[in-house]
Scaffold this motif. Sequence first.
Motif, mmCIF file in Angstrom:
data_model
loop_
_atom_site.group_PDB
_atom_site.id
_atom_site.type_symbol
_atom_site.label_atom_id
_atom_site.label_comp_id
_atom_site.label_asym_id
_atom_site.label_seq_id
_atom_site.Cartn_x
_atom_site.Cartn_y
_atom_site.Cartn_z
ATOM 1 N N SER A 145 51.087 -33.879 -73.490
ATOM 2 C CA SER A 145 51.326 -32.542 -72.966
ATOM 3 C C SER A 145 50.464 -31.540 -73.741
ATOM 4 O O SER A 145 49.914 -31.842 -74.799
ATOM 5 C CB SER A 145 52.801 -32.180 -73.084
ATOM 6 O OG SER A 145 53.218 -32.256 -74.442
ATOM 7 N N THR A 146 50.379 -30.326 -73.218
ATOM 8 C CA THR A 146 49.602 -29.262 -73.852
ATOM 9 C C THR A 146 50.526 -28.130 -74.283
ATOM 10 O O THR A 146 51.421 -27.730 -73.526
ATOM 11 C CB THR A 146 48.541 -28.702 -72.877
ATOM 12 O OG1 THR A 146 47.621 -29.743 -72.564
ATOM 13 C CG2 THR A 146 47.789 -27.532 -73.484
ATOM 14 N N VAL A 147 50.318 -27.650 -75.495
ATOM 15 C CA VAL A 147 51.051 -26.467 -75.955
ATOM 16 C C VAL A 147 50.027 -25.462 -76.480
ATOM 17 O O VAL A 147 48.941 -25.836 -76.942
ATOM 18 C CB VAL A 147 52.087 -26.793 -77.053
ATOM 19 C CG1 VAL A 147 53.039 -27.880 -76.600
ATOM 20 C CG2 VAL A 147 51.424 -27.173 -78.359
ATOM 21 N N THR A 148 50.371 -24.177 -76.405
ATOM 22 C CA THR A 148 49.538 -23.123 -76.980
ATOM 23 C C THR A 148 50.290 -22.492 -78.140
ATOM 24 O O THR A 148 51.533 -22.472 -78.161
ATOM 25 C CB THR A 148 49.176 -22.046 -75.947
ATOM 26 O OG1 THR A 148 50.391 -21.377 -75.530
ATOM 27 C CG2 THR A 148 48.480 -22.657 -74.738
ATOM 28 N N ALA A 149 49.542 -21.965 -79.100
ATOM 29 C CA ALA A 149 50.165 -21.308 -80.246
ATOM 30 C C ALA A 149 49.255 -20.191 -80.735
ATOM 31 O O ALA A 149 48.027 -20.356 -80.801
ATOM 32 C CB ALA A 149 50.417 -22.300 -81.371
ATOM 33 N N ILE A 150 49.855 -19.048 -81.044
ATOM 34 C CA ILE A 150 49.113 -17.927 -81.619
ATOM 35 C C ILE A 150 49.875 -17.406 -82.829
ATOM 36 O O ILE A 150 51.089 -17.606 -82.962
ATOM 37 C CB ILE A 150 48.890 -16.787 -80.603
ATOM 38 C CG1 ILE A 150 50.221 -16.129 -80.221
ATOM 39 C CG2 ILE A 150 48.157 -17.288 -79.375
ATOM 40 C CD1 ILE A 150 50.062 -14.858 -79.378
ATOM 41 N N SER A 151 49.160 -16.737 -83.722
ATOM 42 C CA SER A 151 49.824 -16.082 -84.853
ATOM 43 C C SER A 151 49.097 -14.787 -85.162
ATOM 44 O O SER A 151 47.944 -14.577 -84.751
ATOM 45 C CB SER A 151 49.839 -16.982 -86.088
ATOM 46 O OG SER A 151 48.647 -16.864 -86.827
ATOM 47 N N SER A 152 49.759 -13.923 -85.906
ATOM 48 C CA SER A 152 49.089 -12.740 -86.413
ATOM 49 C C SER A 152 48.091 -13.166 -87.487
ATOM 50 O O SER A 152 48.050 -14.331 -87.897
ATOM 51 C CB SER A 152 50.110 -11.758 -86.984
ATOM 52 O OG SER A 152 50.439 -12.080 -88.327
ATOM 53 N N TYR A 153 47.289 -12.214 -87.956
ATOM 54 C CA TYR A 153 46.293 -12.545 -88.973
ATOM 55 C C TYR A 153 46.903 -12.764 -90.351
ATOM 56 O O TYR A 153 46.230 -13.227 -91.274
ATOM 57 C CB TYR A 153 45.223 -11.454 -89.058
ATOM 58 C CG TYR A 153 45.745 -10.099 -89.514
ATOM 59 C CD1 TYR A 153 45.985 -9.834 -90.860
ATOM 60 C CD2 TYR A 153 46.002 -9.089 -88.601
ATOM 61 C CE1 TYR A 153 46.450 -8.599 -91.278
ATOM 62 C CE2 TYR A 153 46.470 -7.853 -89.005
ATOM 63 C CZ TYR A 153 46.688 -7.613 -90.340
ATOM 64 O OH TYR A 153 47.167 -6.394 -90.755
ATOM 65 N N SER A 154 48.173 -12.439 -90.524
ATOM 66 C CA SER A 154 48.822 -12.583 -91.828
ATOM 67 C C SER A 154 48.842 -14.049 -92.251
ATOM 68 O O SER A 154 49.280 -14.915 -91.485
ATOM 69 C CB SER A 154 50.256 -12.055 -91.760
ATOM 70 O OG SER A 154 50.976 -12.411 -92.918
ATOM 71 N N PRO A 155 48.382 -14.374 -93.461
ATOM 72 C CA PRO A 155 48.366 -15.782 -93.900
ATOM 73 C C PRO A 155 49.726 -16.461 -93.827
ATOM 74 O O PRO A 155 49.812 -17.644 -93.499
ATOM 75 C CB PRO A 155 47.851 -15.696 -95.342
ATOM 76 C CG PRO A 155 46.999 -14.471 -95.363
ATOM 77 C CD PRO A 155 47.700 -13.498 -94.446
ATOM 78 N N ARG A 156 50.820 -15.720 -94.102
ATOM 79 C CA ARG A 156 52.137 -16.371 -94.053
ATOM 80 C C ARG A 156 52.533 -16.734 -92.619
ATOM 81 O O ARG A 156 53.271 -17.692 -92.408
ATOM 82 C CB ARG A 156 53.200 -15.501 -94.718
ATOM 83 C CG ARG A 156 53.416 -14.120 -94.143
ATOM 84 C CD ARG A 156 54.490 -13.370 -94.944
ATOM 85 N NE ARG A 156 54.641 -11.981 -94.573
ATOM 86 C CZ ARG A 156 53.990 -10.974 -95.154
ATOM 87 N NH1 ARG A 156 53.114 -11.216 -96.102
ATOM 88 N NH2 ARG A 156 54.192 -9.712 -94.785
ATOM 89 N N CYS A 157 52.024 -15.968 -91.649
ATOM 90 C CA CYS A 157 52.292 -16.301 -90.248
ATOM 91 C C CYS A 157 51.435 -17.483 -89.803
ATOM 92 O O CYS A 157 51.909 -18.376 -89.087
ATOM 93 C CB CYS A 157 52.026 -15.092 -89.354
ATOM 94 S SG CYS A 157 53.140 -13.704 -89.667
ATOM 95 N N MET A 158 50.185 -17.487 -90.242
ATOM 96 C CA MET A 158 49.313 -18.613 -89.911
ATOM 97 C C MET A 158 49.856 -19.911 -90.518
ATOM 98 O O MET A 158 49.891 -20.948 -89.855
ATOM 99 C CB MET A 158 47.890 -18.337 -90.404
ATOM 100 C CG MET A 158 47.208 -17.192 -89.669
ATOM 101 S SD MET A 158 45.577 -16.765 -90.340
ATOM 102 C CE MET A 158 44.662 -18.248 -89.903
#
Length: 425
Positions: A145-158
């Motif tokens: 299956s395919t999933v997408t993921a995004i985060s803010s630029y904050s290192p703790r979010c990444m």
Amino acid sequence: MRKIFVSIFALLAVFSVSAADPMATSYTWAQCRGSLMPYPAEINPAVYPDSLVPVFINHVGRHGARYPASASNCNKLAAWLSRADSIGTITPAGRRLRQLNDIVINRSKGQWGALDSLGMAEQRSIATRLFYNFGEVFSKADGGSTVTAISSYSPRCMMSMFSFLHQLDRMDNRINFSILAGRVNSALMRPFDINNDYLEFRRENVWKPAYDEYYDQACPTAPARHLLGERYPFAGEAEQREISLTAYYVVAGCAAMSVDCDPSTYFSLDEYNALWSCFNMRQYLQRTATTVSSVPADIASDLLLDLISTTETFIAGTNPAVACFRFGHAETLMPLLSLMRLRGCYYMTNYFDTVGLHWRDFDVVPMASNLQMILFRAKGSGRYYLRVDLNEQPLPLQPNSSEIYTPWSEARLYLTRCLPIDKQI
């Protein structure tokens, strides 16, 4: 007669004290860490009717437990404690707090704001439960299956995103990941940085009069004297309140970086509740819809639109992803949850001393807090239903309903109506 008078006076005194603050809270030491509280360790397995099959997941999560966001509070506290020590007014509790503050500073050097090992473990645990609870979403007979993921630029979010996805990959390495991190995601993950209406709201301090009035009445001064000593040359009650709240923030944040700390060494439980309530009030006024302004919630409009549209395109067959993951901040989730008017996340009042009884940051945005919108398909009819989980606990989508599973057509209409008029689709 004199004894009767004294007794009556004593009863009246007790009554007046209790009646003076009927909205005072009595939460536990752990709860009073507020949004600095680590994610709940005990989560029950998800259950759902046999007639429904999970097919799609939208997930918006906060980063996991972290080191203090900056050295600011620790440095301020260190300066006050150092001065009290040098002039000989510091108390035994103050000395212990100075040692604790030094530990926090030393452990956080080079790590301020970074995700710690506890935060990584929180994300792995959430991903594991998600896979076990709704594994059918990720299973495909013809391959991964395919999933997408995004985060803010904050290192703790990444790093939260990577910890989460790494665990999903361990659960099923056939999953295909499409990942995007950085400032390109700020419109969804950090609108508080770029939304002009919100920047003006903060610049003009629209929230501050209500906060200041509450803070001046609720924030205790006694902890400052308990720590620095009664003979410390305080610059008035305002400084005492600032010292008390700064000490609270340092102590309350220790659990998120796995530092053992007993807050009862420094505060009474009543004081800890009062200090928490000030921290809670600030977040409530700055990050949610209130009678002061709707702007703090309206900034989540693009994110809510994205949640609606990704669900719609999945149903239409034009979105290949079976799950969409987003990793941001408490400041990402609080506006969104308020905009959606989810139970416990949206509270309108002109009596701000009641906020702590109805809007509690430790329920809304502990570390690693998350909103999961799970789309189900009915086995018989093929109709779609939406379930909304906050911190992995199901909630009714609509405020005046007790229904956990809402037909998607009805859910879509409700969520659209939550948007500001100019954003409605």
